[in-house]
Design a protein around this motif. Sequence first.
Motif, mmCIF file in Angstrom:
data_model
loop_
_atom_site.group_PDB
_atom_site.id
_atom_site.type_symbol
_atom_site.label_atom_id
_atom_site.label_comp_id
_atom_site.label_asym_id
_atom_site.label_seq_id
_atom_site.Cartn_x
_atom_site.Cartn_y
_atom_site.Cartn_z
ATOM 1 N N LEU A 12 0.786 -1.273 -0.031
ATOM 2 C CA LEU A 12 -0.101 -0.088 -0.110
ATOM 3 C C LEU A 12 0.809 1.021 -0.043
ATOM 4 O O LEU A 12 0.613 2.132 -0.773
ATOM 5 N N GLU A 13 1.861 1.168 0.586
ATOM 6 C CA GLU A 13 2.887 2.286 0.751
ATOM 7 C C GLU A 13 3.482 2.606 -0.470
ATOM 8 O O GLU A 13 3.730 3.793 -0.696
ATOM 9 N N ALA A 14 3.979 1.566 -1.155
ATOM 10 C CA ALA A 14 4.526 1.937 -2.449
ATOM 11 C C ALA A 14 3.701 2.821 -3.557
ATOM 12 O O ALA A 14 4.118 3.302 -4.401
ATOM 13 N N GLY A 15 2.287 2.670 -3.345
ATOM 14 C CA GLY A 15 1.404 3.573 -4.269
ATOM 15 C C GLY A 15 1.391 2.974 -5.646
ATOM 16 O O GLY A 15 0.537 3.935 -6.146
ATOM 17 N N ALA A 16 1.497 1.671 -5.909
ATOM 18 C CA ALA A 16 1.485 1.234 -7.270
ATOM 19 C C ALA A 16 0.335 0.418 -7.306
ATOM 20 O O ALA A 16 -0.087 0.029 -8.477
ATOM 21 N N HIS A 17 -0.439 0.241 -6.346
ATOM 22 C CA HIS A 17 -1.679 -0.790 -6.317
ATOM 23 C C HIS A 17 -2.876 0.088 -7.139
ATOM 24 O O HIS A 17 -2.907 1.354 -7.293
ATOM 25 N N MET A 18 -3.725 -0.543 -7.415
ATOM 26 C CA MET A 18 -5.062 -0.018 -7.773
ATOM 27 C C MET A 18 -6.406 -1.000 -7.088
ATOM 28 O O MET A 18 -6.508 -2.057 -7.581
ATOM 29 N N GLY A 19 -7.216 -0.124 -6.567
ATOM 30 C CA GLY A 19 -7.987 -0.753 -5.704
ATOM 31 C C GLY A 19 -7.547 -1.025 -4.112
ATOM 32 O O GLY A 19 -6.705 -0.143 -3.746
ATOM 33 N N LYS A 20 -8.020 -2.240 -3.600
ATOM 34 C CA LYS A 20 -7.795 -2.366 -2.307
ATOM 35 C C LYS A 20 -6.783 -3.391 -2.147
ATOM 36 O O LYS A 20 -6.343 -4.376 -3.043
ATOM 37 N N VAL A 21 -6.198 -3.613 -0.808
ATOM 38 C CA VAL A 21 -5.120 -4.443 -0.407
ATOM 39 C C VAL A 21 -5.675 -5.088 0.658
ATOM 40 O O VAL A 21 -6.108 -4.753 1.489
ATOM 41 N N MET A 22 -5.567 -6.642 0.985
ATOM 42 C CA MET A 22 -6.264 -7.427 1.609
ATOM 43 C C MET A 22 -5.347 -8.458 2.151
ATOM 44 O O MET A 22 -4.348 -8.855 1.815
ATOM 45 N N VAL A 23 -5.523 -8.557 3.387
ATOM 46 C CA VAL A 23 -4.798 -9.920 4.338
ATOM 47 C C VAL A 23 -5.796 -10.939 4.459
ATOM 48 O O VAL A 23 -7.015 -10.640 5.061
#
Length: 350
Positions: free
Chosen positions: A335-346
């Motif tokens: 998430l911190e890297a900022g390259a995602h699109m949408g959500k991040v899940m565990v």
Amino acid sequence: MKAWEIGPRNGGGGGVESLRMVERDAPQPRPGEVLVRVTAAGLNYRDLMILRGHYGNDLPETRIPLTDGVGVVEALGEGVSGFAAGDRVVAANFVDWDPQGPFGFHIFGRDVGVTMDGWLAERIVLPAKAMVKLPDAVSDRTAATLAVVAGTVWHAMIAFGNAGSADLSGKLVLAQGTGGVAVYALQLAKALGAEFAITSSSDDKLARARDLGADFTVNYRERPDWGTALMEATGGRGADIVVDTLGFGEFAQTLEATGVEGRIGTLGALSGSPQDTADFAQGPVLGKNITIKGITSGHRGMFEEALAAMAAHGVETLVDAEFGFEDAPDAYRHLEAGAHMGKVMVRVAD
């Protein structure tokens, strides 16, 4: 049980490295509470801000983070009705924000993952009044990422932006960036009949947004005057509803992109910080008769309405990446890297 804690933040921000996994006794539900076995949890930008010491005051290092999550009811505290063991559940993050009552500063007193323990654990105890049964048509993968974004977007786009009507036919909605809030707004708005405009610095992400249904896309690196670019693309119409994730650092462009009688729900500050001084003149607000409202998430009722609409229209949130429970720090880094699109899940458990 296993749980993650935010850890020592050295009087300020410890960053992702402050996270620590611990063993705890499983919590037990008190009167009015429910014990939930956690299936999965989701990250929001504010979860990074907490680790940096920029969100929440004097949080204990033992705080379990994450506001978004989904799980299965295991046990009920005394006096709880309406739930049963085996129910799949989610919860509104502001426990004390009564859908029938007024908004007030009191709601910040119990904020899941901030002022009370969150979802990044194998078990969580939640007040029953904050909980919502998950519709069968909504998957765990989608539900894990919804608590903050669903209530917030429904508040900005429907309760305020469209005066409570979930029919967005004939409306043009704008959201900036391709993070979790903007992409969720895109998916929900298209399901409810709207046209949609979105911005990004990545042509690849804009292409993916068009695949999701975006009607207008603007690369703000190529067009720093992205508000003007959107006006050009829409023939001078502009957005009817803005789900503003940028804040005052880019508000002049947001106003430029907004049409006559437009409504702006401002809820983020990705262009700077909530303390930024506004960069806009009063003229466009007056000239277009624009209405601006600050949006602090949404109450349980808004969350329930969003869930019902998603179930009815088959909306599944875009999850960019999924991480195992042991790899939770890597989810934060992604998430911190900022390259995602949408959500991040565990993923916590099967």
